[in-house]
Design a protein around this motif. Structure first.
Motif, PDB file in Angstrom:
ATOM      1  N   HIS A 131       9.588   7.393  -6.094  1.00 17.90           N
ATOM      2  CA  HIS A 131       9.725   7.053  -4.682  1.00 17.90           C
ATOM      3  C   HIS A 131       8.383   6.896  -3.972  1.00 17.90           C
ATOM      4  O   HIS A 131       8.330   6.610  -2.793  1.00 17.90           O
ATOM      5  CB  HIS A 131      10.604   8.074  -3.967  1.00 17.90           C
ATOM      6  CG  HIS A 131      10.015   9.451  -3.907  1.00 17.90           C
ATOM      7  ND1 HIS A 131       9.848  10.229  -5.019  1.00 17.90           N
ATOM      8  CD2 HIS A 131       9.546  10.172  -2.868  1.00 17.90           C
ATOM      9  CE1 HIS A 131       9.315  11.375  -4.659  1.00 17.90           C
ATOM     10  NE2 HIS A 131       9.108  11.379  -3.376  1.00 17.90           N
TER      11      HIS A 131
ATOM     12  N   GLY B  44      12.338  -8.672  -8.167  1.00 22.61           N
ATOM     13  CA  GLY B  44      12.931  -9.607  -9.103  1.00 22.61           C
ATOM     14  C   GLY B  44      12.929 -11.009  -8.525  1.00 22.61           C
ATOM     15  O   GLY B  44      12.487 -11.224  -7.392  1.00 22.61           O
TER      16      GLY B  44
ATOM     17  N   TYR C 125       1.873  -8.791  -0.154  1.00 26.22           N
ATOM     18  CA  TYR C 125       2.688  -9.491  -1.128  1.00 26.22           C
ATOM     19  C   TYR C 125       2.519 -10.998  -0.928  1.00 26.22           C
ATOM     20  O   TYR C 125       2.268 -11.469   0.180  1.00 26.22           O
ATOM     21  CB  TYR C 125       4.172  -9.147  -0.974  1.00 26.22           C
ATOM     22  CG  TYR C 125       4.581  -7.799  -1.517  1.00 26.22           C
ATOM     23  CD1 TYR C 125       4.475  -6.657  -0.744  1.00 26.22           C
ATOM     24  CD2 TYR C 125       5.094  -7.682  -2.807  1.00 26.22           C
ATOM     25  CE1 TYR C 125       4.859  -5.419  -1.238  1.00 26.22           C
ATOM     26  CE2 TYR C 125       5.481  -6.450  -3.309  1.00 26.22           C
ATOM     27  CZ  TYR C 125       5.361  -5.329  -2.519  1.00 26.22           C
ATOM     28  OH  TYR C 125       5.742  -4.104  -3.019  1.00 26.22           O
TER      29      TYR C 125
ATOM     30  N   GLY D 192      10.982 -14.098  -5.731  1.00 28.02           N
ATOM     31  CA  GLY D 192      10.767 -12.793  -5.153  1.00 28.02           C
ATOM     32  C   GLY D 192       9.300 -12.585  -4.801  1.00 28.02           C
ATOM     33  O   GLY D 192       8.417 -13.185  -5.410  1.00 28.02           O
ATOM     34  N   PRO D 193       9.020 -11.747  -3.798  1.00 26.12           N
ATOM     35  CA  PRO D 193       7.620 -11.447  -3.455  1.00 26.12           C
ATOM     36  C   PRO D 193       6.885 -10.831  -4.647  1.00 26.12           C
ATOM     37  O   PRO D 193       7.475 -10.054  -5.409  1.00 26.12           O
ATOM     38  CB  PRO D 193       7.753 -10.431  -2.311  1.00 26.12           C
ATOM     39  CG  PRO D 193       9.103 -10.695  -1.720  1.00 26.12           C
ATOM     40  CD  PRO D 193       9.957 -11.085  -2.885  1.00 26.12           C
TER      41      PRO D 193
ATOM     42  N   PHE E 291       3.608  -8.539  -5.768  1.00 24.99           N
ATOM     43  CA  PHE E 291       2.609  -7.587  -5.292  1.00 24.99           C
ATOM     44  C   PHE E 291       1.206  -8.141  -5.552  1.00 24.99           C
ATOM     45  O   PHE E 291       0.908  -8.615  -6.654  1.00 24.99           O
ATOM     46  CB  PHE E 291       2.787  -6.252  -6.022  1.00 24.99           C
ATOM     47  CG  PHE E 291       1.681  -5.263  -5.786  1.00 24.99           C
ATOM     48  CD1 PHE E 291       0.651  -5.114  -6.713  1.00 24.99           C
ATOM     49  CD2 PHE E 291       1.656  -4.498  -4.642  1.00 24.99           C
ATOM     50  CE1 PHE E 291      -0.372  -4.195  -6.505  1.00 24.99           C
ATOM     51  CE2 PHE E 291       0.639  -3.581  -4.420  1.00 24.99           C
ATOM     52  CZ  PHE E 291      -0.372  -3.437  -5.346  1.00 24.99           C
TER      53      PHE E 291
ATOM     54  N   GLN F  45      -2.896  -3.174  -2.774  1.00 20.81           N
ATOM     55  CA  GLN F  45      -2.549  -2.087  -1.854  1.00 20.81           C
ATOM     56  C   GLN F  45      -3.780  -1.228  -1.635  1.00 20.81           C
ATOM     57  O   GLN F  45      -4.571  -1.014  -2.565  1.00 20.81           O
ATOM     58  CB  GLN F  45      -1.428  -1.230  -2.427  1.00 20.81           C
ATOM     59  CG  GLN F  45      -0.944  -0.115  -1.502  1.00 20.81           C
ATOM     60  CD  GLN F  45       0.156   0.712  -2.152  1.00 20.81           C
ATOM     61  OE1 GLN F  45      -0.061   1.531  -3.031  1.00 20.81           O
ATOM     62  NE2 GLN F  45       1.385   0.476  -1.702  1.00 20.81           N
TER      63      GLN F  45
ATOM     64  N   TYR G  95       2.561 -11.677   2.980  1.00 16.11           N
ATOM     65  CA  TYR G  95       3.089 -10.632   3.852  1.00 16.11           C
ATOM     66  C   TYR G  95       2.169  -9.418   3.838  1.00 16.11           C
ATOM     67  O   TYR G  95       1.785  -8.936   2.768  1.00 16.11           O
ATOM     68  CB  TYR G  95       4.475 -10.187   3.392  1.00 16.11           C
ATOM     69  CG  TYR G  95       5.557 -11.222   3.514  1.00 16.11           C
ATOM     70  CD1 TYR G  95       5.945 -11.986   2.421  1.00 16.11           C
ATOM     71  CD2 TYR G  95       6.214 -11.431   4.731  1.00 16.11           C
ATOM     72  CE1 TYR G  95       6.947 -12.933   2.524  1.00 16.11           C
ATOM     73  CE2 TYR G  95       7.225 -12.377   4.835  1.00 16.11           C
ATOM     74  CZ  TYR G  95       7.585 -13.123   3.728  1.00 16.11           C
ATOM     75  OH  TYR G  95       8.587 -14.052   3.850  1.00 16.11           O
TER      76      TYR G  95
ATOM     77  N   ARG H 188       4.173   5.523   1.341  1.00 22.52           N
ATOM     78  CA  ARG H 188       4.506   5.093  -0.015  1.00 22.52           C
ATOM     79  C   ARG H 188       5.908   5.509  -0.429  1.00 22.52           C
ATOM     80  O   ARG H 188       6.456   4.955  -1.377  1.00 22.52           O
ATOM     81  CB  ARG H 188       3.475   5.640  -1.001  1.00 22.52           C
ATOM     82  CG  ARG H 188       2.096   5.065  -0.770  1.00 22.52           C
ATOM     83  CD  ARG H 188       1.136   5.464  -1.870  1.00 22.52           C
ATOM     84  NE  ARG H 188       1.388   4.707  -3.088  1.00 22.52           N
ATOM     85  CZ  ARG H 188       0.692   4.851  -4.207  1.00 22.52           C
ATOM     86  NH1 ARG H 188      -0.279   5.735  -4.262  1.00 22.52           N
ATOM     87  NH2 ARG H 188       0.965   4.140  -5.281  1.00 22.52           N
ATOM     88  N   ASP H 189       6.501   6.476   0.260  1.00 20.86           N
ATOM     89  CA  ASP H 189       7.836   6.907  -0.132  1.00 20.86           C
ATOM     90  C   ASP H 189       8.913   6.363   0.809  1.00 20.86           C
ATOM     91  O   ASP H 189      10.032   6.869   0.820  1.00 20.86           O
ATOM     92  CB  ASP H 189       7.916   8.431  -0.175  1.00 20.86           C
ATOM     93  CG  ASP H 189       7.647   9.067   1.186  1.00 20.86           C
ATOM     94  OD1 ASP H 189       7.887  10.268   1.336  1.00 20.86           O
ATOM     95  OD2 ASP H 189       7.187   8.339   2.096  1.00 20.86           O
ATOM     96  N   ASP H 190       8.575   5.362   1.588  1.00 15.93           N
ATOM     97  CA  ASP H 190       9.530   4.839   2.556  1.00 15.93           C
ATOM     98  C   ASP H 190       9.847   3.378   2.271  1.00 15.93           C
ATOM     99  O   ASP H 190       9.148   2.720   1.514  1.00 15.93           O
ATOM    100  CB  ASP H 190       8.954   4.977   3.965  1.00 15.93           C
ATOM    101  CG  ASP H 190      10.037   4.989   5.030  1.00 15.93           C
ATOM    102  OD1 ASP H 190       9.693   5.193   6.210  1.00 15.93           O
ATOM    103  OD2 ASP H 190      11.222   4.791   4.693  1.00 15.93           O
ATOM    104  N   LYS H 191      10.919   2.916   2.900  1.00 16.30           N
ATOM    105  CA  LYS H 191      11.278   1.511   2.755  1.00 16.30           C
ATOM    106  C   LYS H 191      10.197   0.661   3.399  1.00 16.30           C
ATOM    107  O   LYS H 191       9.463   1.107   4.284  1.00 16.30           O
ATOM    108  CB  LYS H 191      12.618   1.231   3.426  1.00 16.30           C
ATOM    109  CG  LYS H 191      12.655   1.509   4.924  1.00 16.30           C
ATOM    110  CD  LYS H 191      14.039   1.237   5.466  1.00 16.30           C
ATOM    111  CE  LYS H 191      14.096   1.492   6.962  1.00 16.30           C
ATOM    112  NZ  LYS H 191      14.028   2.923   7.270  1.00 16.30           N
ATOM    113  N   ILE H 192      10.071  -0.585   2.927  1.00 15.70           N
ATOM    114  CA  ILE H 192       9.090  -1.487   3.511  1.00 15.70           C
ATOM    115  C   ILE H 192       9.794  -2.532   4.360  1.00 15.70           C
ATOM    116  O   ILE H 192      10.862  -3.014   3.994  1.00 15.70           O
ATOM    117  CB  ILE H 192       8.206  -2.138   2.435  1.00 15.70           C
ATOM    118  CG1 ILE H 192       9.025  -2.805   1.350  1.00 15.70           C
ATOM    119  CG2 ILE H 192       7.272  -1.119   1.842  1.00 15.70           C
ATOM    120  CD1 ILE H 192       8.186  -3.532   0.324  1.00 15.70           C
TER     121      ILE H 192
ATOM    122  N   PHE I  66       9.490  -6.147   6.143  1.00 15.13           N
ATOM    123  CA  PHE I  66       8.747  -7.398   6.134  1.00 15.13           C
ATOM    124  C   PHE I  66       8.776  -8.055   7.511  1.00 15.13           C
ATOM    125  O   PHE I  66       9.794  -8.060   8.189  1.00 15.13           O
ATOM    126  CB  PHE I  66       9.367  -8.372   5.129  1.00 15.13           C
ATOM    127  CG  PHE I  66       9.076  -8.059   3.691  1.00 15.13           C
ATOM    128  CD1 PHE I  66       9.818  -7.091   3.010  1.00 15.13           C
ATOM    129  CD2 PHE I  66       8.089  -8.734   2.997  1.00 15.13           C
ATOM    130  CE1 PHE I  66       9.563  -6.806   1.685  1.00 15.13           C
ATOM    131  CE2 PHE I  66       7.831  -8.457   1.667  1.00 15.13           C
ATOM    132  CZ  PHE I  66       8.567  -7.503   1.009  1.00 15.13           C
ATOM    133  N   GLY I  67       7.636  -8.636   7.900  1.00 16.94           N
ATOM    134  CA  GLY I  67       7.585  -9.494   9.076  1.00 16.94           C
ATOM    135  C   GLY I  67       7.797 -10.933   8.634  1.00 16.94           C
ATOM    136  O   GLY I  67       8.401 -11.190   7.589  1.00 16.94           O
TER     137      GLY I  67
END
Lengths: 112, 109
Positions: free
Chosen positions: A97, A104, B36, B43-44, B46, B49, B87, B93-97, B99-100
Motif C-alpha cells: 500500500h 494496465g 505519469y 493506461g498511464p 509511471f 516520483q 499528469y 504513498r499509501d493513499d489513492k491518487i 488525476f487532474g
C-alpha cells in the motif's frame, strides 16, 4: 515478468445490462485499484482492494462493485449500465500500500 | 488531497528539452510527487516520483524546490513519440491518487 493485464480489451453492452471486467496485477503486487476514464478526462478513482477487502472508494454509485481473489486478481462489476458508463476502465496494481502504482492497458467499454 | 495545477497544453520541437511545471501549494508533509505519461487509449505509464530536491532516471528528471509547492518534470531531447498527456499527482504513498486533466504535450518535427 508480465505487467498488469486486463480483459477483455473491448466490450460493447446495451443499457441496463451488467458487465464484469477482469484484472491480473503485476507479479508480486497485492493491491489493486480501478479507475474510470472518460474521453478527454483524467482517470477517476473508483475503488481499491487490498487483502480481498475494499480499502478505499471514490465517488461512484453502488452499481459499481468489485472483488479481489486470493491470488490478488480482481474484478470490477457494473450493474444497470448507463450510456454515461462508456469509458476506458483502468486497473492499477502495486506491491504494497506504499509502493508506486502501475497501470494496465485498460478495457474500453461502450454502452449503446 | 493536494490539488495540482499544470498547463493544459504545450508544444515543443524534436530534440529540445521540455520542462512541465506543476503547482501544488497545499502539499502535505507526507505527500509524494509522481508523474505519469499517457498515450491515447492506453493506461498511464509511471515516469518518475520524488519527495524533495532532484530525482533522475533514464527517462526524465524531477526538480522539487525546498518549499515543495511546485515541481518540474524535465524531458531531455524529446522525440515525436513523447507526444502524450502528462499528469502530475500529489498524494501520500499509501493513499489513492487523484488525476487532474494533465498537460497535453505535442512534439513537432
Amino acid at each position: 515478468d508480465a505487467g498488469v493485464t486486463q480483459s477483455p480489451t473491448h466490450l460493447i453492452k446495451t443499457r441496463g445490462q451488467q458487465v464484469t471486467l477482469r484484472c491480473s496485477p503485476k507479479s508480486g503486487h497485492d493491491t489493486v485499484s480501478w479507475y474510470q476514464q472518460a474521453l478527454g478526462q483524467g482517470p477517476q478513482f473508483i475503488f481499491q482492494y487490498y487483502e480481498e477487502e475494499e480499502r478505499q472508494r471514490g465517488n461512484f454509485p453502488d452499481r459499481f462493485s468489485g472483488h479481489q481473489f486470493p491470488n490478488y486478481s480482481s474484478e470490477l462489476n457494473v450493474n444497470a449500465l448507463l450510456l454515461g458508463d462508456s469509458a476506458l476502465y483502468l486497473c492499477a496494481s502495486r506491491r504494497d500500500h506504499t509502493d508506486t502504482q502501475y497501470f494496465g492497458p485498460g478495457t474500453r467499454l461502450t454502452v449503446l | 488531497l493536494a490539488k495540482t495545477t499544470q498547463p493544459i497544453s504545450m508544444d515543443s520541437y524534436e530534440g529540445q528539452e521540455v520542462n512541465i511545471t506543476c503547482s501544488h501549494n497545499n502539499i502535505a508533509t507526507n505527500d509524494y510527487i509522481t508523474w505519469y505519461q499517457q498515450f491515447p487509449s492506453q493506461g498511464p505509464r509511471f515516469i518518475i516520483q520524488g519527495y524533495k530536491t532532484k530525482v533522475t532516471n533514464e527517462v526524465a528528471s524531477l526538480f522539487i524546490p525546498a518549499d515543495r509547492k511546485s515541481s518540474t518534470l524535465s524531458l531531455p531531447r524529446v522525440s515525436l513519440s513523447d507526444t502524450a498527456v502528462y499528469y502530475c499527482l500529489v498524494a501520500p504513498r499509501d493513499d489513492k491518487i487523484i488525476f487532474g486533466k494533465g498537460t497535453r504535450l505535442h512534439i513537432l518535427p
